[in-house]
Design an enzyme around this catalytic site. Sequence first.
Site, short mmCIF file in Angstrom:
data_model
loop_
_atom_site.label_atom_id
_atom_site.label_comp_id
_atom_site.label_asym_id
_atom_site.label_seq_id
_atom_site.Cartn_x
_atom_site.Cartn_y
_atom_site.Cartn_z
N CYS A 1 8.45 -9.57 -6.80
CA CYS A 1 7.77 -8.22 -6.58
C CYS A 1 7.56 -7.49 -7.96
CB CYS A 1 8.75 -7.37 -5.56
SG CYS A 1 9.49 -8.44 -4.32
N CYS B 1 11.78 -0.47 6.67
CA CYS B 1 10.88 -1.66 5.74
C CYS B 1 9.52 -1.09 5.60
CB CYS B 1 11.02 -2.97 6.91
SG CYS B 1 12.58 -3.28 7.33
N ILE C 1 3.78 -4.97 5.48
CA ILE C 1 2.82 -5.80 4.60
C ILE C 1 1.60 -5.29 4.23
CG2 ILE C 1 4.01 -7.97 5.30
CD1 ILE C 1 1.69 -8.73 7.07
N HIS D 1 3.02 -2.17 0.16
CA HIS D 1 3.88 -3.05 -1.05
C HIS D 1 2.92 -4.38 -1.23
CE1 HIS D 1 6.68 -4.94 -3.36
NE2 HIS D 1 7.17 -5.40 -2.71
#
Lengths: 123, 387
Positions: B84, B207, B210, B334
């Site tokens: 990442c 979280c 995606i 992200h």
Amino acid sequence: MQRWFIDFAERIDDGDPIYLACEECGQAALPPRTVCPECSSRALEERSLSETATVTAATTIYSSTPRYADETPYTIVVATFEEGVRLTGQLRGADEVERGDDVLLDAESDGDGHWLVTFTPST
Amino acid sequence: MTVQIAGVASTEFGEHPDSSTRELFTDAALEALADASLTPGDVDELYAGNFIGDLIDDQAHVGAMAADYLGARQAASMRTESACASASSAARSGAQAIMAGDADVALVGGVERMYAAGIQEVTDALANAADNEYENKAGLTFPGIYALMAQVYLDEFDVSQEDLAEVAVKNYENGVTNPLAQRQEETSVERVLDSPPVATPLNLGDCCPITDGASAAVLVSNSFTEEHGIETEVSFEGSGQSTDSLALQDRPDLARTRAAERAADQAYDSAGIAPEDVDVVELHDCFTIAEVLAVESLGFFERGEGVRGAVEGETAVNGRIPVNTSGGLLAKGHPVGATGVAQLVEITKQLEGRHPNQVDDSTIGLTHTVGGSGASCVVNVLRAGGE
Ligand SMILES: [Zn+2]
């Protein structure tokens, strides 16, 4: 799976698990290291690892990778051995454990070359 | 040799079903070059962060692909991959090439396309950042790793899930006014706590999503700005990168990110600053717990006190140390291989005074990007006042 992990898991399955101890600084480590991660010594000695450990953390997985999609929810445990290493494995014989609980180390094979470390509550 | 930031851009973050890795990268790169008043032919070196393209697109060799489709075949090109933190490594590498005198113009960026694959496939691909034998193959997912860290942290410092959820509440609020953010809506502690469990004690609301997206920045040497009459407002001031054990199990303290501590120390040294000099921060909040660990490893809070940032407003846009004014990974999104440069884009806009959530009088900004569960970390420091 990598040969080194199969060897490692088979030793657990045989009731003869091992870890690596640095003869220079005493650091405990797991295979397949050639070099001590703390002092860079190559004097790593294979020693017997206990078959009981203490739960340091556990999480119940609800969203998994495809391999375990049919098995959710399942619990993953990180357990600490008195020799100073930790291992990550799936919980067996209970739905959950608490930090500080004692667990027994074991390993499972799917017969197709995939090995898995497991922990079972020891009480 | 000082490094200046001449132009920056990000695509919209979210779902890009009709685009592709190469098109997204090209979109961001062209916009960053236009922002710098430069063209693809000016690029000496190109570093493109990408993490899971091999798995999702069956396409590696992303550096060459990015340079080719940008029309920059004259450039030395390379993909950077540190999970990442891939794009932060790209930015650091580009700055180093300029500082070494090897390049005058470095195009640094990153791209990831994740939506096209299903959630399980993406979870599988992201798990490659962890230790394959000891973690991934055991069924430990990426959220699971952070859940283990969270469990230890909550227990040792008497922090609650409600406290962690406040991080999401803050970052979502910042995302509302960021036109490029994936989630431009508020959330609440209740919504986070009521969202489905992913890996206990983390819920879906803890979280990041995606994301498809790309980001790019144009770094130039001082001499190049002088020769070409280019005006810049922000310089790349320093950087640090470090490593920790690949597997979480090999760390003495599961709730501490030592690679981040070391990277931060290096970055502060190289920029000649201390944590208290930093005015604005974009950091790696892939999960709520990650932001808490990050603000501690960067030296903004004592160990065990990081959650105070969100709970008491110290990390709000108008707080003592504003963190993730873009919405962060949680709300902005992200696209893993692009995130480090996406953060750099946001900080550059802050230091240029053109950010949608502008922090007043910000001079020094910082990006913090974590690879995997903390096995690698890159910290880059930017300063207002260019050439
Ligand atoms: Zn040693």
